[in-house]
Every structure is written in C-alpha cells, then in structure tokens.
Design a protein around this motif. Structure first.
Motif, PDB file in Angstrom:
ATOM      1  N   ILE A  83      30.570 -57.401  34.410  1.00 49.28           N
ATOM      2  CA  ILE A  83      29.617 -56.104  34.251  1.00 49.28           C
ATOM      3  C   ILE A  83      29.777 -54.915  34.830  1.00 49.28           C
ATOM      4  O   ILE A  83      30.782 -54.666  36.362  1.00 49.28           O
ATOM      5  N   LEU A  84      30.107 -53.784  34.408  1.00 52.33           N
ATOM      6  CA  LEU A  84      30.448 -52.578  34.735  1.00 52.33           C
ATOM      7  C   LEU A  84      29.314 -51.688  34.371  1.00 52.33           C
ATOM      8  O   LEU A  84      28.776 -51.449  33.822  1.00 52.33           O
ATOM      9  N   LEU A  85      29.575 -51.087  35.773  1.00 52.79           N
ATOM     10  CA  LEU A  85      27.710 -50.699  36.436  1.00 52.79           C
ATOM     11  C   LEU A  85      28.444 -49.329  36.806  1.00 52.79           C
ATOM     12  O   LEU A  85      29.275 -48.987  37.170  1.00 52.79           O
ATOM     13  N   SER A  86      27.284 -48.513  36.252  1.00 53.87           N
ATOM     14  CA  SER A  86      26.929 -47.159  36.547  1.00 53.87           C
ATOM     15  C   SER A  86      25.987 -46.491  36.853  1.00 53.87           C
ATOM     16  O   SER A  86      25.071 -47.440  37.249  1.00 53.87           O
ATOM     17  N   GLU A  87      25.181 -45.827  37.529  1.00 58.55           N
ATOM     18  CA  GLU A  87      23.888 -45.031  37.418  1.00 58.55           C
ATOM     19  C   GLU A  87      23.561 -43.932  36.745  1.00 58.55           C
ATOM     20  O   GLU A  87      24.928 -42.524  36.607  1.00 58.55           O
ATOM     21  N   PRO A  88      22.021 -42.935  36.392  1.00 61.37           N
ATOM     22  CA  PRO A  88      22.568 -42.457  35.733  1.00 61.37           C
ATOM     23  C   PRO A  88      23.345 -41.084  36.199  1.00 61.37           C
ATOM     24  O   PRO A  88      23.113 -40.569  37.160  1.00 61.37           O
ATOM     25  N   LYS A  89      23.435 -39.755  35.396  1.00 65.00           N
ATOM     26  CA  LYS A  89      24.738 -39.341  35.561  1.00 65.00           C
ATOM     27  C   LYS A  89      26.051 -39.591  36.126  1.00 65.00           C
ATOM     28  O   LYS A  89      26.953 -38.653  36.405  1.00 65.00           O
ATOM     29  N   ASP A 111      14.650 -46.673  39.325  1.00 68.76           N
ATOM     30  CA  ASP A 111      13.598 -46.157  40.121  1.00 68.76           C
ATOM     31  C   ASP A 111      14.023 -45.178  40.071  1.00 68.76           C
ATOM     32  O   ASP A 111      12.739 -44.553  40.796  1.00 68.76           O
ATOM     33  N   LEU A 112      14.799 -44.708  39.990  1.00 65.98           N
ATOM     34  CA  LEU A 112      15.503 -43.060  40.454  1.00 65.98           C
ATOM     35  C   LEU A 112      14.666 -42.172  38.961  1.00 65.98           C
ATOM     36  O   LEU A 112      14.776 -42.841  38.069  1.00 65.98           O
ATOM     37  N   ALA A 113      14.645 -41.283  38.624  1.00 61.69           N
ATOM     38  CA  ALA A 113      13.987 -40.540  38.038  1.00 61.69           C
ATOM     39  C   ALA A 113      15.238 -39.913  37.066  1.00 61.69           C
ATOM     40  O   ALA A 113      15.823 -38.494  37.384  1.00 61.69           O
ATOM     41  N   ALA A 114      15.588 -40.513  36.139  1.00 63.79           N
ATOM     42  CA  ALA A 114      16.736 -40.172  35.554  1.00 63.79           C
ATOM     43  C   ALA A 114      15.890 -41.335  33.495  1.00 63.79           C
ATOM     44  O   ALA A 114      15.946 -41.990  33.776  1.00 63.79           O
ATOM     45  N   ALA A 134      18.901 -52.855  40.681  1.00 65.58           N
ATOM     46  CA  ALA A 134      19.217 -53.714  41.744  1.00 65.58           C
ATOM     47  C   ALA A 134      18.611 -53.127  43.291  1.00 65.58           C
ATOM     48  O   ALA A 134      18.550 -54.704  43.920  1.00 65.58           O
ATOM     49  N   LEU A 135      17.963 -51.985  43.460  1.00 63.13           N
ATOM     50  CA  LEU A 135      17.077 -52.757  44.606  1.00 63.13           C
ATOM     51  C   LEU A 135      16.045 -52.722  44.991  1.00 63.13           C
ATOM     52  O   LEU A 135      15.279 -53.812  45.904  1.00 63.13           O
TER      53      LEU A 135
END
Length: 188
Positions: A83-89, A111-114, A134-135
C-alpha cells in the motif's frame, strides 16, 4: 503480508488502526514517531492479511530513525502487497516493486479540501488511485474490497493454484523427495 509505506505523516498508522478497527499504532503529528514495524493480522473476505505499519521514508540524519526506515524498506521488499500511501499535494515516495508484488496507490486525507485532479500530477503513469480518509474511514471499504480481489486466486482449468509462497515451497520440496524415493525404489 501487506506493507503500508509512504512519507512521514501521510497516515500510515491511522490507516493501520482503521483496517484493524483497533487503536494499535500511536498516531502523532510529530514526524518520525513510528520507528519499529507494527504488525497485526485480520481476515477480510476469508483471506488472512498481515498488515505492516512502517516508518515514514525520508532522508534523515537521526540514526535510530534511519534504522527504522531501513527496516521499513526490508519489510516492503518481503511483502506480497504494497500500500503506497500519500496525501494531497505530496508526491508518492520512489519505490520500485518486484514484478510479482501488487501495489495499491492511495491518496489519504480525502476529508481535507483537495481536488482529485491535483493528485493526478503526482503519478508518473495512469495507475488507479484510491482516495480515502483513514481518519474518518471514508473509502476504507473500497480498499478492503480491492485487497480481497488481489488475494483471490486466479481461476484455472482444474489446476491447483497456491496463493501462499510457503505452501508452494513445501509442495516443491515434497515433490523432490517423492522423486528421490521413486528413483531409489526403481534402482533396487
């Protein structure tokens, strides 16, 4: 084994806790919190998965954190699913999977605005990306279904399909021993 890998603070420990439905890993906004591998198993769709939460992969001068990162990379090399995990930007970490490894790319923190369009620029190819939080747990069911599909053996025409490397190796060893016994019996 399923290794959850990515940069620090993209939500690896939070995702592990969400998948296990348990507060197994410490979650902190401080980078470098996870240094040891945290492992636990669950059954999804009749398949046993061993999830491995890893240290965030980055360049560091901290010797203890560097040891944790090295352990993370070794765990990723041994895993069947990554599982290659990242987040916006945040770009995905540079990881070259083995040809037999399956990789699931995830953008966490939906859940964040992206916008989903922002994450397309993070990919060097057209690989599908799962967006989840995940939150809050939003999208985790999609990930679980994807994991089950990856674990499902390929349908065959009456052949036996093994999905566990240890079972495959044990059957090959047994086959070799049976051939030796057969050869010994014919030589007598």
């Amino acid at each position: 084994p399923v290794a959850i890998i990515g940069a620090p603070n993209v939500g690896k420990s939070t995702l592990l806790n969400q998948l296990l439905k348990d507060d197994r890993a410490i979650v902190s906004p401080i980078q470098g919190t996870t240094r040891d591998l945290i492992e636990d198993t669950i059954t999804l769709g009749g398949y046993l998965f061993r999830f491995i939460d890893t240290a965030g992969i980055r360049n560091t001068s901290d010797q203890i954190e560097a040891m944790g990162i090295e352990r993370s990379l070794r765990a990723a090399e041994r895993a069947h699913i990554i599982i290659l995990l990242s987040e916006p930007k945040v770009p995905f970490i540079d990881f070259e999977p083995r040809p037999d490894q399956k990789v699931i790319r995830i953008i966490n923190k939906s859940d964040l605005a992206a916008s989903h369009d922002e994450t397309k620029s993070l990919m060097s190819d057209d690989s599908p990306i799962i967006h989840l939080s995940a939150l809050t747990g939003e999208g985790v069911a999609v990930l679980e279904q994807h994991l089950i599909e990856l674990a499902r053996p390929v349908e065959s025409q009456g052949d036996i399909v093994l999905t566990n490397r240890r079972h495959y190796e044990a059957l090959n060893t047994a086959h070799d021993h049976l051939l030796r016994v057969s050869d010994g019996l014919t030589q007598q």
